[in-house]
Design a protein around this motif. Structure first.
Motif, PDB file in Angstrom:
ATOM      1  N   ILE B 466       0.815  -1.226   0.000  1.00  0.00           N
ATOM      2  CA  ILE B 466       0.000   0.000   0.000  1.00  0.00           C
ATOM      3  C   ILE B 466       0.844   1.269   0.000  1.00  0.00           C
ATOM      4  N   TYR B 467       1.600   1.476   1.078  1.00  0.00           N
ATOM      5  CA  TYR B 467       2.289   2.753   1.247  1.00  0.00           C
ATOM      6  C   TYR B 467       3.070   3.171   0.002  1.00  0.00           C
ATOM      7  N   SER B 468       3.943   2.273  -0.468  1.00  0.00           N
ATOM      8  CA  SER B 468       4.912   2.673  -1.488  1.00  0.00           C
ATOM      9  C   SER B 468       4.269   2.862  -2.868  1.00  0.00           C
ATOM     10  N   LEU B 469       2.982   2.564  -2.968  1.00  0.00           N
ATOM     11  CA  LEU B 469       2.324   2.725  -4.270  1.00  0.00           C
ATOM     12  C   LEU B 469       1.761   4.124  -4.469  1.00  0.00           C
ATOM     13  N   GLY B 470       1.719   4.921  -3.397  1.00  0.00           N
ATOM     14  CA  GLY B 470       1.253   6.300  -3.539  1.00  0.00           C
ATOM     15  C   GLY B 470      -0.070   6.351  -4.279  1.00  0.00           C
ATOM     16  N   SER B 471      -0.143   7.193  -5.305  1.00  0.00           N
ATOM     17  CA  SER B 471      -1.350   7.281  -6.128  1.00  0.00           C
ATOM     18  C   SER B 471      -1.127   6.665  -7.508  1.00  0.00           C
ATOM     19  N   ARG B 472      -0.246   5.655  -7.535  1.00  0.00           N
ATOM     20  CA  ARG B 472       0.076   5.008  -8.813  1.00  0.00           C
ATOM     21  C   ARG B 472      -1.162   4.347  -9.429  1.00  0.00           C
ATOM     22  N   PHE B 473      -2.040   3.769  -8.577  1.00  0.00           N
ATOM     23  CA  PHE B 473      -3.252   3.094  -9.056  1.00  0.00           C
ATOM     24  C   PHE B 473      -4.491   3.819  -8.546  1.00  0.00           C
ATOM     25  N   THR B 474      -5.643   3.480  -9.088  1.00  0.00           N
ATOM     26  CA  THR B 474      -6.875   4.017  -8.519  1.00  0.00           C
ATOM     27  C   THR B 474      -7.129   3.263  -7.218  1.00  0.00           C
ATOM     28  N   ASN B 475      -8.040   3.848  -6.446  1.00  0.00           N
ATOM     29  CA  ASN B 475      -8.456   3.218  -5.213  1.00  0.00           C
ATOM     30  C   ASN B 475      -8.860   1.757  -5.395  1.00  0.00           C
ATOM     31  N   HIS B 476      -9.682   1.522  -6.413  1.00  0.00           N
ATOM     32  CA  HIS B 476     -10.218   0.170  -6.602  1.00  0.00           C
ATOM     33  C   HIS B 476      -9.131  -0.795  -7.056  1.00  0.00           C
ATOM     34  N   GLU B 477      -8.272  -0.338  -7.963  1.00  0.00           N
ATOM     35  CA  GLU B 477      -7.141  -1.173  -8.388  1.00  0.00           C
ATOM     36  C   GLU B 477      -6.257  -1.539  -7.193  1.00  0.00           C
ATOM     37  N   LEU B 478      -6.001  -0.533  -6.373  1.00  0.00           N
ATOM     38  CA  LEU B 478      -5.104  -0.746  -5.240  1.00  0.00           C
ATOM     39  C   LEU B 478      -5.655  -1.806  -4.289  1.00  0.00           C
ATOM     40  N   MET B 479      -6.954  -1.719  -3.956  1.00  0.00           N
ATOM     41  CA  MET B 479      -7.551  -2.695  -3.038  1.00  0.00           C
ATOM     42  C   MET B 479      -7.523  -4.094  -3.651  1.00  0.00           C
TER      43      MET B 479
END
Lengths: 503, 503
Positions: B466-479
């Motif tokens: 999570i942390y190191s991904l910043g805003s690289r993906f959208t919220n939904h992609e990240l989850m």
């Protein structure tokens, strides 16, 4: 909004732009305070970015073509302005000249060379080795010389005078030379006789420690009595005492030592002196250049007045001794007002400027002023500075430092490019004594009232005569109006004689 | 410098402009922190000027024609960019859209109406009288509706969704409605049974007081064990706990109570959860939009994970109890890990959101979400809010507040125009439980290690996922990437059942 602006005069347009400069500077003050008082150690890089950006924003206002045009137009129509507005316009032009005389490339060189030299100075100081610093100091010197040359061309004065003017507007080498010659002649006999006299009158030293929490409590108590408005200011702790901020949010610090409460207290008084000046600046002109203080010699004068003249007086000690006894929970002859006064007025030939007393302090400045001019014009080469420093101390104080750390490495002014700044301290001491003379001539009861903890008359007078005038007048006009004459070294010397050598 | 710039691509030009935005925002963070923690009370006016100027500088970058042109050009050439650069460009456009959808006049109205409403809210809260606030809240509502309408047009979504998007990018009413319906159905039976169960298992309360200095020492000790880097951060005290800053200078606060150390400790854990997320953001993108956190629901999730899931676990209490005993100088059965765990997981039907426990907390949010949508679309008139509020509490919690202070006046979100923000808290709770599931599925030993004070596995996993991904993906992609699926309320409900109703 833009429509209304069309109706503004060029002068009023300038006011709104200089307001932005002021607000940006007030942010810079806060960031600097935070940096010294509580910033985490690893946050230096982002802090440097923040400060650089604020600087850039200020510069871009002062370098804009629009401001240049507005200044020309406003000056052409200055007959329609009030006295204060005209003075404000003069100060705007002053800031504009200073900003536009120095190209961005040179500012960057100044910034990078001083940043490197300051880091190296810390190491050189620690390792007690001037040759570590010398090459980086040389680079700083080159940049300072170019800056001074450009400023001198713009201001039509000598390069060194242009540096002086930055900290103390309108002051020139010729005037300082004359003032300092008088001190050079007058101070040594006072020092010699005082040291002899005091050897026969020892004071009772206090032993033990005073907690820093209690020292801060005492500081705050005394600051409150002096009228420091804690709803717009703070007292904190840092490595060296300093004052940062504007009259709307002004923060002072001191450095406290459990074994020697007097240094912390004198730090509090010194910075409160700076702060009270800032708090007293004309509120109607808060956002404008004319609302600023009238330079560092006067500012230092206000600080030294409170620390040296008020704080090291019998009146002050009579007022403060009971508070010390109460807040520190101490008693006995060491805490008697007369004994505290003797201790606070002790004169000694220390080699360290920051530890110097009221009488010897200016001699340290005279030495630096002489050396600084020689370094600046190239007569003295940096590699010869340590020996030249020691020789000056031998001549003036009768003793020389054994190490560079106690010698020419003790101050950070030169590595950080503060050439032209040192004289302010001694000019401040002269100013303080002259202000004291004016006060006791016109309101003798105001100084006596200090013994009862009543500082109102004293600050009323300072407020009327100095604080509230901001930069409305030139330095010389201000001194003449408030004390009846220009800086006069004889007043300082007689003040010292009366205090330290009473017949 | 200008010469080199000519060779930069439009994308790189944008990076340098957004770097300035970031540095300006980092200054804003510091000024806000200072305002809450130590600014003198009388300095509010200059602070407001400072914050407004920084805002204006940010806006002027985002509103400049040059940035608009650069965005178009960079997007036209985005095939040449890396994945991270493309994501950064997407975030730049997002910020640009938000900034340019709202005219300056509207921003000023928003600022002035919320400033007035917040001051009035404090008075209304104190006097326990909602009708004092209502007219100013109505004005805020009008401005918020206009802002939402304009944002909705730009972002091509409903006005309320445009507000949601501000705090939690990409989240929509439809998704939240479905999630919250599941909670509305699932939470009440868990609450009822837990309250019954716990009535039969009392814990031993501790009596007496713990000094705030010791509570801070404990907080710092635990923060150090969790890896909080004190060379880039601080812990201080304020009226409400909060986190401000960037990963280069991050400051958290808590509120300490001598009679109840648990609230202060949970505040420390909650804010440390926020801070660890910020510290873990991708350092290579520190100055860029893609280097920021992925919105408030996730941020709140990271805070609740540390406070509710880690902090209120047996593992944590086994680790923390000996430190409490040592630093507080206490002993006895009240300070036993199991007893502390029972106390920290106590469920009660409080009427105050800020005092709510892990199980009931989301119900408070559901109530606010329902009411907020009705207020926003005008179905519920403000004068009817207090009664509607009480009715909702009666339905959902089985008890209603006796006063407006315990009712609809308890939060400052609405007077300060934070419509669309409340859902983040409950979404954060769901996120936290889902993250916990992912962690124990992949690294079960990492959670067990907490009992030995070893947080490295836990934060390693959070950092990677999570942390190191910043805003690289959208919220939904990240989850989906980090936990295998989108937000799933059943995971939250089973987590609660397992913890509070073990069979």
């Amino acid at each position: 909004m833009p429509k209304a602006n069309h109706r503004l005069t060029p002068y009023l347009h300038l006011e709104s732009r200089f307001k932005r400069v002021h607000v940006l500077r007030s942010i810079t003050h806060l960031l600097r305070w935070d940096q010294e008082v509580l910033m985490p150690t690893g946050s230096a890089a982002i802090r440097a970015d923040q400060l650089a950006l604020l600087d850039m924003e200020c510069s871009s206002i002062l370098h804009s073509r629009r401001v240049a045009l507005l200044l020309d137009k406003a000056e052409a129509g200055e007959n329609a302005l009030t006295d204060w507005q005209r003075a404000n316009l003069r100060e705007m032009r002053r800031l504009w000249h200073r900003a536009n005389a120095i190209p961005k490339r040179l500012l960057n060189s100044l910034h990078s060379s001083t940043t490197r030299a300051e880091v190296r100075w810390r190491r050189a100081h620690e390792e007690n080795n001037f040759s570590l610093l010398a090459p980086l100091q040389e680079r700083v010197l080159q940049v300072v010389r170019e800056k001074a040359r450009r400023l001198g061309e713009t201001l039509k004065c000598s390069p060194y005078d242009a540096l002086l003017d930055e900290h103390d507007p309108g002051r020139q080498t010729r005037e300082i030379d004359a003032l300092f010659q008088a001190l050079e002649k007058g101070l040594p006999p006072i020092i010699e006789r005082t040291v002899q006299d005091q050897a026969e009158k020892p004071f009772i030293p206090f032993s033990g420690t005073i907690s820093i929490a209690r020292q801060r409590d005492l500081g705050k108590k005394l600051m409150r009595c002096m009228g420091f408005p804690f709803d717009k200011g703070r007292l904190d702790e840092s490595l060296h005492p300093f004052t940062e901020g504007t009259s709307e949010d002004l923060r002072i610090t001191s450095k406290f030592d459990e074994r020697n409460f007097l240094t912390g207290l004198m730090g509090v008084l010194h910075e409160t002196g700076h702060a009270m000046y800032d708090f007293g600046l004309p509120p109607d002109w808060f956002f404008q250049p004319v609302g600023r203080d009238r330079g560092m010699a006067l500012h230092e004068g206000m600080a030294l007045f409170l620390e040296m003249i008020v704080g090291r007086s019998r009146e002050f000690m009579r007022f403060a001794a009971p508070w010390m006894q109460r807040i520190f929970g101490v008693s006995g002859p060491a805490w008697d007002a007369e004994n505290l006064y003797r201790q606070a007025t002790r004169v000694s030939k220390t080699l360290i400027r920051m530890d110097a007393d009221e009488v010897t302090y200016s001699l340290h400045i005279l030495i630096r002023y002489d050396l600084e001019k020689e370094i600046f014009d190239g007569t003295l080469r940096l590699k010869d500075l340590p020996e030249a420093w020691n020789e000056k101390y031998r001549q003036r104080l009768g003793r020389a430092p054994a190490t560079a750390r106690e010698g020419c490495l003790q101050d950070s002014h030169w590595p950080t490019a503060y050439f032209g700044y040192f004289p302010s301290y001694a000019l401040g001491a002269i100013t303080a004594s002259q202000v004291y003379n004016g006060l006791i001539r016109e309101r003798p009861e105001a100084f006596d009232a200090v013994a009862m903890g009543d500082f109102s008359g004293l600050f009323d007078w300072l407020n009327q005569r100095i604080y509230s005038l901001g930069s409305r007048f030139t330095n010389h006009e201000l001194m003449e109006q408030s004390t009846g004459e220009n800086l006069n070294p004889d007043l300082f010397l007689s003040y010292l004689r009366n205090k330290y050598l009473p017949s």
